[in-house]
Design a protein around this motif. Sequence first.
Motif, PDB file in Angstrom:
ATOM      1  N   LEU A  45      34.126  29.554 -23.860  1.00 27.63           N
ATOM      2  CA  LEU A  45      34.668  28.213 -23.627  1.00 27.63           C
ATOM      3  C   LEU A  45      34.559  27.382 -24.895  1.00 27.63           C
ATOM      4  CD1 LEU A  45      32.999  27.346 -20.199  1.00 27.63           C
ATOM      5  CD2 LEU A  45      35.304  28.187 -20.583  1.00 27.63           C
ATOM      6  N   GLU A  46      35.603  26.612 -25.144  1.00 26.49           N
ATOM      7  CA  GLU A  46      35.582  25.657 -26.242  1.00 26.49           C
ATOM      8  C   GLU A  46      36.028  24.309 -25.694  1.00 26.49           C
ATOM      9  OE1 GLU A  46      37.746  26.968 -29.684  1.00 26.49           O
ATOM     10  OE2 GLU A  46      36.583  28.828 -29.826  1.00 26.49           O
ATOM     11  N   VAL A  47      35.171  23.317 -25.874  1.00 26.73           N
ATOM     12  CA  VAL A  47      35.467  21.959 -25.423  1.00 26.73           C
ATOM     13  C   VAL A  47      35.602  21.082 -26.662  1.00 26.73           C
ATOM     14  CG1 VAL A  47      34.587  19.958 -24.165  1.00 26.73           C
ATOM     15  CG2 VAL A  47      34.286  22.253 -23.221  1.00 26.73           C
ATOM     16  N   GLY A  48      36.770  20.472 -26.798  1.00 32.67           N
ATOM     17  CA  GLY A  48      36.996  19.553 -27.905  1.00 32.67           C
ATOM     18  C   GLY A  48      36.489  18.174 -27.536  1.00 32.67           C
ATOM     19  N   VAL A  49      35.929  17.481 -28.523  1.00 33.12           N
ATOM     20  CA  VAL A  49      35.428  16.123 -28.303  1.00 33.12           C
ATOM     21  C   VAL A  49      36.039  15.228 -29.376  1.00 33.12           C
ATOM     22  CG1 VAL A  49      33.411  14.644 -28.039  1.00 33.12           C
ATOM     23  CG2 VAL A  49      33.255  17.061 -27.423  1.00 33.12           C
ATOM     24  N   ASP A  50      36.890  14.309 -28.953  1.00 32.89           N
ATOM     25  CA  ASP A  50      37.487  13.336 -29.872  1.00 32.89           C
ATOM     26  C   ASP A  50      36.634  12.080 -29.877  1.00 32.89           C
ATOM     27  OD1 ASP A  50      39.901  14.687 -30.763  1.00 32.89           O
ATOM     28  OD2 ASP A  50      40.540  14.540 -28.678  1.00 32.89           O
ATOM     29  N   ARG A  85      22.018  15.281 -26.781  1.00 36.12           N
ATOM     30  CA  ARG A  85      20.777  15.990 -26.438  1.00 36.12           C
ATOM     31  C   ARG A  85      21.131  17.246 -25.664  1.00 36.12           C
ATOM     32  NH1 ARG A  85      16.079  13.289 -23.575  1.00 36.12           N
ATOM     33  NH2 ARG A  85      14.895  14.873 -24.634  1.00 36.12           N
ATOM     34  N   ARG A  86      22.127  17.096 -24.769  1.00 39.50           N
ATOM     35  CA  ARG A  86      22.520  18.205 -23.903  1.00 39.50           C
ATOM     36  C   ARG A  86      23.905  17.911 -23.345  1.00 39.50           C
ATOM     37  NH1 ARG A  86      21.875  19.301 -18.376  1.00 39.50           N
ATOM     38  NH2 ARG A  86      20.844  17.314 -18.089  1.00 39.50           N
ATOM     39  N   VAL A  87      24.708  18.951 -23.196  1.00 41.92           N
ATOM     40  CA  VAL A  87      26.011  18.847 -22.535  1.00 41.92           C
ATOM     41  C   VAL A  87      26.058  19.966 -21.505  1.00 41.92           C
ATOM     42  CG1 VAL A  87      28.524  18.921 -22.799  1.00 41.92           C
ATOM     43  CG2 VAL A  87      27.118  17.898 -24.601  1.00 41.92           C
ATOM     44  N   PRO A 116      25.008  24.204 -26.323  1.00 41.54           N
ATOM     45  CA  PRO A 116      23.791  24.097 -27.147  1.00 41.54           C
ATOM     46  C   PRO A 116      23.327  22.652 -27.300  1.00 41.54           C
ATOM     47  CG  PRO A 116      25.426  25.475 -28.216  1.00 41.54           C
ATOM     48  CD  PRO A 116      26.081  24.871 -27.020  1.00 41.54           C
ATOM     49  N   GLU A 117      22.016  22.487 -27.311  1.00 39.35           N
ATOM     50  CA  GLU A 117      21.447  21.150 -27.515  1.00 39.35           C
ATOM     51  C   GLU A 117      21.714  20.682 -28.940  1.00 39.35           C
ATOM     52  OE1 GLU A 117      17.475  20.381 -26.258  1.00 39.35           O
ATOM     53  OE2 GLU A 117      17.624  21.818 -24.626  1.00 39.35           O
ATOM     54  N   GLY A 118      21.783  19.397 -29.098  1.00 39.48           N
ATOM     55  CA  GLY A 118      21.903  18.826 -30.423  1.00 39.48           C
ATOM     56  C   GLY A 118      23.257  18.991 -31.067  1.00 39.48           C
ATOM     57  N   ALA A 119      24.331  18.973 -30.298  1.00 39.61           N
ATOM     58  CA  ALA A 119      25.671  19.105 -30.870  1.00 39.61           C
ATOM     59  C   ALA A 119      26.044  17.829 -31.620  1.00 39.61           C
ATOM     60  CB  ALA A 119      26.683  19.383 -29.769  1.00 39.61           C
ATOM     61  N   ASP A 120      26.538  18.000 -32.839  1.00 36.60           N
ATOM     62  CA  ASP A 120      26.986  16.867 -33.645  1.00 36.60           C
ATOM     63  C   ASP A 120      28.415  16.497 -33.284  1.00 36.60           C
ATOM     64  OD1 ASP A 120      24.797  16.224 -35.327  1.00 36.60           O
ATOM     65  OD2 ASP A 120      25.170  18.043 -36.473  1.00 36.60           O
ATOM     66  N   ARG A 125      37.204  15.011 -34.706  1.00 35.03           N
ATOM     67  CA  ARG A 125      37.159  15.928 -33.570  1.00 35.03           C
ATOM     68  C   ARG A 125      36.083  16.981 -33.829  1.00 35.03           C
ATOM     69  NH1 ARG A 125      40.024  17.326 -29.361  1.00 35.03           N
ATOM     70  NH2 ARG A 125      40.419  19.477 -28.798  1.00 35.03           N
ATOM     71  N   SER A 126      35.294  17.242 -32.827  1.00 36.05           N
ATOM     72  CA  SER A 126      34.278  18.279 -32.888  1.00 36.05           C
ATOM     73  C   SER A 126      34.555  19.260 -31.759  1.00 36.05           C
ATOM     74  CB  SER A 126      32.885  17.678 -32.725  1.00 36.05           C
ATOM     75  OG  SER A 126      32.642  16.729 -33.733  1.00 36.05           O
ATOM     76  N   VAL A 127      34.081  20.479 -31.894  1.00 34.41           N
ATOM     77  CA  VAL A 127      34.291  21.497 -30.867  1.00 34.41           C
ATOM     78  C   VAL A 127      32.941  22.073 -30.452  1.00 34.41           C
ATOM     79  CG1 VAL A 127      35.397  23.692 -30.308  1.00 34.41           C
ATOM     80  CG2 VAL A 127      36.576  22.056 -31.783  1.00 34.41           C
ATOM     81  N   LEU A 128      32.692  22.072 -29.152  1.00 31.43           N
ATOM     82  CA  LEU A 128      31.491  22.669 -28.570  1.00 31.43           C
ATOM     83  C   LEU A 128      31.884  24.046 -28.037  1.00 31.43           C
ATOM     84  CD1 LEU A 128      30.277  19.612 -26.463  1.00 31.43           C
ATOM     85  CD2 LEU A 128      29.692  20.169 -28.815  1.00 31.43           C
ATOM     86  N   LYS A 129      31.118  25.070 -28.384  1.00 29.75           N
ATOM     87  CA  LYS A 129      31.440  26.432 -27.966  1.00 29.75           C
ATOM     88  C   LYS A 129      30.269  27.033 -27.206  1.00 29.75           C
ATOM     89  CE  LYS A 129      34.212  27.138 -32.090  1.00 29.75           C
ATOM     90  NZ  LYS A 129      34.442  27.941 -33.283  1.00 29.75           N
TER      91      LYS A 129
END
Length: 166
Positions: free
Chosen positions: A58-63, A73-75, A96-100, A106-110
């Motif tokens: 999974l990849e979640v984009g964050v604008d 801290r946590r997603v 993962p904790e601590g996502a910048d 735009r950042s991407v959480l994987k």
Amino acid sequence: MRRLLVLPALLLLVGCEALSPALKYEEAARQLRFTLDRVEPKVELAFPLEQSRLRLRLEVGVDNPSDQHLRTRRVAGDLKLNAKGSDFALGSVSFPEGADIAPKGRSVLKVDVALGYNDLKTAWGPLSGAVLRQEPATWSLAGEARFEILGIEFGVPFRTSKGSGS
């Protein structure tokens, strides 16, 4: 006596100023927009069937439209599949904790997730259809991003989805 009243008033005023940066970050976090950018499912069939698994990338984009650099801290959230008009709960997903989260960008959480057949028995048929036969389906993720800024913890709820199949 007036001096005694001035001190608490002064402390209250200074305290409000100290909270101002935290409120600025909280407002910035509430402006974040989450999108489910990618869902890469892979069904790993095994015999007996109870040993089969579903692996998901999974990849979640964050604008982040604000000028503030944020760090979660946590997603976490609950993943569902909507297929053939029904919703199927697939399980909880934690990033993962601590996502910048970059400012004005735009950042991407994987995350990679493995779910066993026993957890997915009721959804196995629709999952197989969506993954193996490319039948139309919608993946959805509803959750919360948790932040702690200057000792103040708060959460920002989000909901996002992505269609797949033909």
